[in-house]
Design a protein around this motif. Sequence first.
Motif, PDB file in Angstrom:
ATOM      1  N   ALA A  17       3.967  16.016   0.713  1.00 12.70           N
ATOM      2  CA  ALA A  17       3.701  15.457  -0.619  1.00 12.70           C
ATOM      3  C   ALA A  17       3.409  16.588  -1.610  1.00 12.70           C
ATOM      4  CB  ALA A  17       2.537  14.472  -0.572  1.00 12.70           C
ATOM      5  N   TRP A  18       2.557  17.523  -1.215  1.00 14.74           N
ATOM      6  CA  TRP A  18       2.226  18.656  -2.080  1.00 14.74           C
ATOM      7  C   TRP A  18       3.477  19.471  -2.397  1.00 14.74           C
ATOM      8  CZ3 TRP A  18      -2.419  19.666  -4.368  1.00 14.74           C
ATOM      9  CH2 TRP A  18      -3.554  19.019  -3.864  1.00 14.74           C
ATOM     10  N   GLY A  69      -3.943   8.423  -2.427  1.00 11.09           N
ATOM     11  CA  GLY A  69      -5.237   8.654  -1.785  1.00 11.09           C
ATOM     12  C   GLY A  69      -5.160   9.741  -0.730  1.00 11.09           C
ATOM     13  N   VAL A  70      -4.051   9.767  -0.012  1.00  8.53           N
ATOM     14  CA  VAL A  70      -3.847  10.743   1.063  1.00  8.53           C
ATOM     15  C   VAL A  70      -2.567  11.507   0.764  1.00  8.53           C
ATOM     16  CG1 VAL A  70      -3.425  11.034   3.533  1.00  8.53           C
ATOM     17  CG2 VAL A  70      -4.982   9.250   2.747  1.00  8.53           C
ATOM     18  N   ARG A  71      -2.667  12.830   0.875  1.00  8.56           N
ATOM     19  CA  ARG A  71      -1.492  13.682   0.663  1.00  8.56           C
ATOM     20  C   ARG A  71      -1.362  14.626   1.841  1.00  8.56           C
ATOM     21  NH1 ARG A  71      -4.170  15.415  -4.663  1.00  8.56           N
ATOM     22  NH2 ARG A  71      -3.788  13.646  -6.009  1.00  8.56           N
ATOM     23  N   GLU A 101       0.846  -1.199   0.000  1.00  8.98           N
ATOM     24  CA  GLU A 101       0.000   0.000   0.000  1.00  8.98           C
ATOM     25  C   GLU A 101       0.877   1.244   0.000  1.00  8.98           C
ATOM     26  OE1 GLU A 101      -3.373   2.166   2.746  1.00  8.98           O
ATOM     27  OE2 GLU A 101      -3.066   0.013   2.960  1.00  8.98           O
ATOM     28  N   LEU A 102       0.547   2.177  -0.866  1.00  9.67           N
ATOM     29  CA  LEU A 102       1.332   3.388  -1.010  1.00  9.67           C
ATOM     30  C   LEU A 102       0.931   4.400   0.061  1.00  9.67           C
ATOM     31  CD1 LEU A 102       3.556   4.249  -2.989  1.00  9.67           C
ATOM     32  CD2 LEU A 102       1.818   5.459  -4.279  1.00  9.67           C
ATOM     33  N   SER A 103       1.680   4.409   1.152  1.00 12.61           N
ATOM     34  CA  SER A 103       1.424   5.378   2.221  1.00 12.61           C
ATOM     35  C   SER A 103       1.862   6.755   1.754  1.00 12.61           C
ATOM     36  CB  SER A 103       2.219   4.987   3.473  1.00 12.61           C
ATOM     37  OG  SER A 103       3.607   5.188   3.234  1.00 12.61           O
ATOM     38  N   VAL A 104       1.536   7.757   2.514  1.00 12.91           N
ATOM     39  CA  VAL A 104       1.940   9.118   2.168  1.00 12.91           C
ATOM     40  C   VAL A 104       3.464   9.227   2.154  1.00 12.91           C
ATOM     41  CG1 VAL A 104       1.826  10.100   4.504  1.00 12.91           C
ATOM     42  CG2 VAL A 104       1.379  11.552   2.529  1.00 12.91           C
ATOM     43  N   PHE A 105       4.142   8.473   3.013  1.00 16.48           N
ATOM     44  CA  PHE A 105       5.606   8.534   3.080  1.00 16.48           C
ATOM     45  C   PHE A 105       6.245   7.860   1.865  1.00 16.48           C
ATOM     46  CE2 PHE A 105       4.068   8.554   7.489  1.00 16.48           C
ATOM     47  CZ  PHE A 105       4.462   9.838   7.825  1.00 16.48           C
ATOM     48  N   ALA A 127      -7.564  23.064  -0.485  1.00 20.09           N
ATOM     49  CA  ALA A 127      -7.700  21.910   0.407  1.00 20.09           C
ATOM     50  C   ALA A 127      -7.610  22.308   1.874  1.00 20.09           C
ATOM     51  CB  ALA A 127      -6.626  20.868   0.078  1.00 20.09           C
ATOM     52  N   GLY A 128      -7.355  23.587   2.125  1.00 18.62           N
ATOM     53  CA  GLY A 128      -7.277  24.058   3.503  1.00 18.62           C
ATOM     54  C   GLY A 128      -5.971  23.710   4.199  1.00 18.62           C
TER      55      GLY A 128
END
Length: 188
Positions: free
Chosen positions: A78-79, A72-74, A42-46, A105-106
């Motif tokens: 990541a941004w 899925g999660v950033r 699974e591709l985690s944010v890290f 995205a706040g």
Amino acid sequence: MQTEQVKPNEVTLVSVLSACAHLGALEQGKWVHGYLKSNKVELSVFLGTSLIDMYAKCGEVELALEVFNGMGVRNLLAWTTMIKGLALHGGDIEALSLFSDVEKAGIVPDDITFIGVLCACTHAGLVDQGRQFFDLMTGCRFHRNVELAEDVVKHLIQLEPENGGVYVLLANVYAASGRQEEARKVRN
């Protein structure tokens, strides 16, 4: 590890991707990416951010974007990594568009995010837009976020030591936060 049939954990994979990024070892980085896919990791944010960084530093911005868009999660890192990667390789308009998405995205940008955005403006010759983002940083003044302003200014001074506007901004932030003596020192 492979000969001993030991499966690497996330920390190991992030470390390997970081090494690939620093060495410009694109083929090895692609191999790690393939390993992740074939083993259904699974591709985690890290992991995702490490892949983005590796691809961007190896000049494969399209592959970096592919990973970024598939996450899925950033988080802010990541941004920011994607913004900097685009700015570094001529994707200035895309970098600025991503920054706009960060705001929508706040997510609150940090000094490194601002540096990436200002670099994109510099590379594209977007002086007016760069000034707008620079002015956005003056929001630090209104929120009295002196630490963020100081960090951003340090980075900007490294990029453009002759730009007097950077010092004016810092002096204004100090003045707005009641630190008059520091504002005077910066102005002199």
